[in-house]
Structures are given as C-alpha cells and as structure tokens.
Design an enzyme around this catalytic site. Structure first.
Site, PDB file in Angstrom:
ATOM      1  CB  SER A 108       0.335   0.133   5.694  1.00  0.00           C
ATOM      2  OG  SER A 108       1.177   1.231   5.488  1.00  0.00           O
ATOM      3  CB  SER A 109       5.552   0.735   7.248  1.00  0.00           C
ATOM      4  OG  SER A 109       5.399   1.571   6.131  1.00  0.00           O
ATOM      5  CB  CYS A 110       1.497   4.567   7.444  1.00  0.00           C
ATOM      6  SG  CYS A 110      -0.057   3.852   6.999  1.00  0.00           S
ATOM      7  CE1 TYR A 137      -4.206   2.285   3.318  1.00  0.00           C
ATOM      8  CE2 TYR A 137      -2.141   2.769   4.430  1.00  0.00           C
ATOM      9  CZ  TYR A 137      -2.873   2.000   3.551  1.00  0.00           C
ATOM     10  OH  TYR A 137      -2.271   0.953   2.912  1.00  0.00           O
ATOM     11  CE  LYS A 141      -4.736  -1.112   5.116  1.00  0.00           C
ATOM     12  NZ  LYS A 141      -5.162  -2.355   4.478  1.00  0.00           N
ATOM     13  CG  HIS A 180       2.002   5.136  -2.352  1.00  0.00           C
ATOM     14  ND1 HIS A 180       1.322   3.968  -2.572  1.00  0.00           N
ATOM     15  CD2 HIS A 180       1.501   5.642  -1.205  1.00  0.00           C
ATOM     16  CE1 HIS A 180       0.445   3.767  -1.583  1.00  0.00           C
ATOM     17  NE2 HIS A 180       0.539   4.777  -0.753  1.00  0.00           N
TER      18      HIS A 180
HETATM   19  N1  LIG Z   1       1.025   0.040  -2.129  1.00  0.00           N
HETATM   20  C1  LIG Z   1       1.824   0.064  -1.077  1.00  0.00           C
HETATM   21  O1  LIG Z   1       2.907   0.662  -1.091  1.00  0.00           O
HETATM   22  C2  LIG Z   1       1.423  -0.647   0.175  1.00  0.00           C
HETATM   23  C3  LIG Z   1       2.308  -0.588   1.253  1.00  0.00           C
HETATM   24  C4  LIG Z   1       1.958  -1.222   2.415  1.00  0.00           C
HETATM   25  C5  LIG Z   1       0.773  -1.914   2.491  1.00  0.00           C
HETATM   26  N2  LIG Z   1      -0.067  -1.967   1.431  1.00  0.00           N
HETATM   27  C6  LIG Z   1      -1.312  -2.710   1.607  1.00  0.00           C
HETATM   28  O2  LIG Z   1      -1.456  -3.700   0.626  1.00  0.00           O
HETATM   29  C7  LIG Z   1      -2.836  -3.843   0.287  1.00  0.00           C
HETATM   30  C8  LIG Z   1      -3.033  -3.697  -1.197  1.00  0.00           C
HETATM   31  O3  LIG Z   1      -2.489  -2.460  -1.628  1.00  0.00           O
HETATM   32  P1  LIG Z   1      -2.296  -2.129  -3.184  1.00  0.00           P
HETATM   33  O4  LIG Z   1      -1.160  -1.191  -3.274  1.00  0.00           O
HETATM   34  O5  LIG Z   1      -2.315  -3.388  -3.965  1.00  0.00           O
HETATM   35  O6  LIG Z   1      -3.622  -1.302  -3.477  1.00  0.00           O
HETATM   36  P2  LIG Z   1      -4.369  -1.098  -4.887  1.00  0.00           P
HETATM   37  O7  LIG Z   1      -3.452  -1.307  -6.010  1.00  0.00           O
HETATM   38  O8  LIG Z   1      -5.083   0.200  -4.780  1.00  0.00           O
HETATM   39  O9  LIG Z   1      -5.418  -2.281  -4.894  1.00  0.00           O
HETATM   40  C9  LIG Z   1      -6.479  -2.304  -4.000  1.00  0.00           C
HETATM   41  C10 LIG Z   1      -7.515  -3.238  -4.532  1.00  0.00           C
HETATM   42  O10 LIG Z   1      -8.623  -3.207  -3.625  1.00  0.00           O
HETATM   43  C11 LIG Z   1      -9.799  -3.196  -4.394  1.00  0.00           C
HETATM   44  N3  LIG Z   1     -10.883  -2.566  -3.672  1.00  0.00           N
HETATM   45  C12 LIG Z   1     -10.880  -1.377  -3.015  1.00  0.00           C
HETATM   46  N4  LIG Z   1     -12.092  -1.128  -2.507  1.00  0.00           N
HETATM   47  C13 LIG Z   1     -12.897  -2.183  -2.868  1.00  0.00           C
HETATM   48  C14 LIG Z   1     -14.237  -2.502  -2.644  1.00  0.00           C
HETATM   49  N5  LIG Z   1     -15.047  -1.691  -1.944  1.00  0.00           N
HETATM   50  N6  LIG Z   1     -14.716  -3.661  -3.162  1.00  0.00           N
HETATM   51  C15 LIG Z   1     -13.908  -4.474  -3.871  1.00  0.00           C
HETATM   52  N7  LIG Z   1     -12.612  -4.232  -4.120  1.00  0.00           N
HETATM   53  C16 LIG Z   1     -12.108  -3.089  -3.613  1.00  0.00           C
HETATM   54  C17 LIG Z   1      -9.457  -2.374  -5.612  1.00  0.00           C
HETATM   55  O11 LIG Z   1     -10.400  -2.662  -6.619  1.00  0.00           O
HETATM   56  P3  LIG Z   1     -10.508  -1.807  -7.973  1.00  0.00           P
HETATM   57  O12 LIG Z   1      -9.490  -2.436  -8.863  1.00  0.00           O
HETATM   58  O13 LIG Z   1     -11.893  -2.002  -8.440  1.00  0.00           O
HETATM   59  O14 LIG Z   1     -10.203  -0.385  -7.587  1.00  0.00           O
HETATM   60  C18 LIG Z   1      -8.051  -2.875  -5.911  1.00  0.00           C
HETATM   61  O15 LIG Z   1      -8.089  -4.024  -6.714  1.00  0.00           O
HETATM   62  C19 LIG Z   1      -3.589  -2.792   1.073  1.00  0.00           C
HETATM   63  O16 LIG Z   1      -4.118  -3.364   2.231  1.00  0.00           O
HETATM   64  C20 LIG Z   1      -2.526  -1.812   1.449  1.00  0.00           C
HETATM   65  O17 LIG Z   1      -2.845  -1.185   2.642  1.00  0.00           O
HETATM   66  C21 LIG Z   1       0.235  -1.361   0.258  1.00  0.00           C
END
Ligand SMILES: NC(=O)c1ccc[n+]([C@@H]2O[C@H](COP(=O)([O-])OP(=O)(O)OC[C@H]3O[C@@H](n4cnc5c(N)ncnc54)[C@H](OP(=O)(O)O)[C@@H]3O)[C@@H](O)[C@H]2O)c1
Length: 314
Positions: A108-110, A137, A141, A180
């Site tokens: 992530s950018s953070c 977080y 990362k 967010h």
């Molecule tokens: N969202 C952003 O703006 C953003 C920006 C930069 C980077 N990212 C990165 O992109 C990636 C995905 O982010 P996202 O926004 O898609 O997050 P998200 O919508 O919260 O999805 C995360 C997923 O991880 C699963 N998960 C979490 N803990 C788990 C565990 N213990 N066992 C199995 N599954 C688990 C969750 O399952 P459940 O469905 O069961 O909860 C969910 O499906 C992350 O690495 C994040 O750091 C996101």
C-alpha cells in the site's frame, strides 16, 4: 500465464480480490482457487500449508489483509499488525515451500514515510518515520515487501510486490466506522440526502491531497505485472495525479446529488498531508489506467445503491 493454470486469489471476496476474479474470468482463466475465510483461515499456518500442498497453485495473488481507515487502525493496532503479519508469512513462506511459479504481494502507498518527497518514489521506502495513524498496517506491509525481496534474493523466487494507491470501486467497505475516505463520503452524503439534512460534517480540514484508482484498473495492473514484471523491486500502481479531499468531497456531493453544504471538523486528524505515487516505473513498462474519477464515482455509487447499501464488517 496459460488459461488452465491454477491461480490462487487470496482474499477473493474483498474489493481487490473480487476485481481480480472478475478480470481473470473475463480473460479466460478458468482454474481459480478461491477460499472464504471460513474455508481457509489465512492466519492458520497449518491450514495454509495443507491448502498449498493439496491444490498446488502456479500463481498467487496476495489480496487478503485486514484493511481499514484511520479509526480502525487507531483502535485495533494489534489486529492490524498481527493478522497482516501472519497472513503474509503464511502465504509467502507457503508459496515458496509449495514451489509456486510466481506470487504478487499487494502492499500500500502508506508504507512510505510520512514526509517523503512527493510524488512518492519506490526508493523512499524506509527513509523516514511512518504516518502514526496507520503505522501498524504499514509496518506489516513493509515486512511483506521485504520478505518477497528476501525470497527473490536468497532463493531466486519470482515474488513481486505492487504498491497501490487509494482504491475504490465495487465491494469496497462502506461502513462509516471502518471505511476509507471515498466510500465513507459516499455513505455520508447519501444518508444526508435521504434524511434531507442541510449540512454534512466531515473529518479534518479537507486540505490533504489524495490519489484514487478504480479497483478494476488495479486488477488490470496486477495481471499485467504478473505477466510482465520480474524485478524484486517494488512497483507503485496509481493514476499519477491527486486532488484535495475537499475537491473529492465536492465531486462526491455532486455524484450523490446532495444539495446541502459541507462543514469540516478540524479537531479530527487529517492524516498524511499528501500521498501521490510516482508511477514512472510502471508507466515505463507501458501500463496506464483507463477509468476517470468522475466515471468511477458514478459507477461505484450505482453499485452501492444496488447492493444493500454495501455495509459489511471486518
Ligand atoms: N482498499 C484500498 O484502498 C487499498 C489500497 C492499497 C492497497 N490495498 C491492498 O490491497 C489488498 C486487498 O485490499 P481490499 O481493499 O480488497 O481489502 P478487503 O476488501 O478488506 O478484502 C480483504 C480480504 O481479505 C480476506 N481476509 C482477511 N483476513 C483473512 C483471514 N484471516 N483469512 C482469510 N481471508 C482473510 C477478507 O475476507 P472476508 O471477506 O472473510 O473478510 C477479504 O476477502 C490488501 O493487501 C490491501 O493492503 C488496498
């Protein structure tokens, strides 16, 4: 990558994971390995090892994580640090043990220092202190990135790391306490419109700059990198331009159709003053996003209206 290759999308029900699944299916990849948290808890090392041994994925997208905004990080630092470390460790160590062909880790950018020069170049990693509001977080990362690099250096593993900017789109978390900034704005303006409020009060001053990328663009970039990028050096994924939060708020206000005014609660934290990624490394490979912010906001609001107000807990 070939259409029949076994591809594990970890976190396939999340915003990024579900976008990856939509894209992979649309591109004809029909051997996707998908497990819910109930079927495979990624914090459980034995369960992850057994999954890898049985299913033998060729490619792994690490899109599972505990994700959230300032409030969630401030109130649950243990979960943000501990769960993210364990998920990464299990998925990355396990991928090496299982002989996975290639793995893409999403950071992530953070991860970049709070006061690093803008736009944020990949080389800014670990050159200064992190933004305290999302340090748990970000620390996790950074460990994920370094672990992928260590596997590449020590064992020649094809483990790569992509750093997306702020993402938005279908399957985002719209929960007012956990979301967010962008989905939270959509939710707040929608509620205000529905109730006929005269004004909406938002956190902070509205002056920080942020960059936003539609999650379908991010999925395209991830597939592109999985197919074309071999360097262990991390690579930023963004759209290359940012706007002030107050400009974003105005765009969301218009998109939602809220006719009232916007007030700012400056007693609440703003977070990092600016967070624009330098995307020259990715641009040099020939990739660029295609979804404009106005268009993405319209489609995201429409998606949320059609999906039971999209509120889910993490
Ligand atoms: N969202 C952003 O703006 C953003 C920006 C930069 C980077 N990212 C990165 O992109 C990636 C995905 O982010 P996202 O926004 O898609 O997050 P998200 O919508 O919260 O999805 C995360 C997923 O991880 C699963 N998960 C979490 N803990 C788990 C565990 N213990 N066992 C199995 N599954 C688990 C969750 O399952 P459940 O469905 O069961 O909860 C969910 O499906 C992350 O690495 C994040 O750091 C996101």
């Amino acid at each position: 990558m070939n259409p029949g290759d076994a591809i594990f999308v970890a976190g396939h029900r999340g915003m990024v994971g579900s976008a990856l699944v939509r894209l992979l299916r649309a591109r004809g990849f029909d051997h996707l390995l998908l497990r819910t948290r109930a079927e495979l808890d990624l914090c459980d090392p034995a369960a992850v090892r057994a999954f890898y041994a049985k299913e033998k994925p060729a490619y792994v997208f690490v899109a599972a994580a505990r994700v959230g905004g300032i409030w969630a990080n401030a109130t649950q630092p243990v979960e943000f640090l501990s769960e993210n470390l364990r998920i990464q460790l299990n998925l990355i160590d396990g991928a090496y043990e299982a002989g996975v062909t290639k793995l893409l880790f999403l950071g992530s950018s953070c991860i970049y220092p709070k006061l690093a020069p803008q736009p944020l170049h990949e080389d800014a990693l670990l050159t200064g202190s992190l933004e305290p509001t999302n340090e748990p977080y970000a620390l996790a990362k950074i460990c994920g990135v370094r672990l992928c690099q260590a596997y590449a250096k020590q064992y020649g593993a094809r483990f790569i790391s992509a750093m997306p900017t702020n993402l938005y789109g279908p399957e985002d978390n719209f929960d007012l306490e956990l979301a967010h900034v962008l989905p939270s704005l959509i939710h707040k303006f929608h509620l205000a419109k529905t109730r006929g409020d005269a004004s909406v009060t938002l956190w902070g001053t509205g002056s920080p700059y942020r960059e936003f990328l539609h999650v379908d663009d991010l999925a395209e970039a991830c597939l592109f990198l999985m197919e074309k990028y071999e360097s262990p050096e991390l690579i930023n994924v963004g759209c290359g331009h940012d706007l002030r939060i107050r400009e974003l708020a105005e765009l969301v206000r218009q998109t939602v159709g809220f006719g009232g005014s916007i007030a700012w609660d400056s007693t609440r934290p703003d977070g990092t003053p600016r967070k624009l990624l330098d995307i020259s490394r990715l641009a040099a490979l020939g990739w660029k996003p295609r979804i404009k912010l106005e268009e993405g906001l319209r489609s995201t609001y429409a998606w949320w209206l059609n999906h039971d107000s999209g509120v889910r807990s993490i």
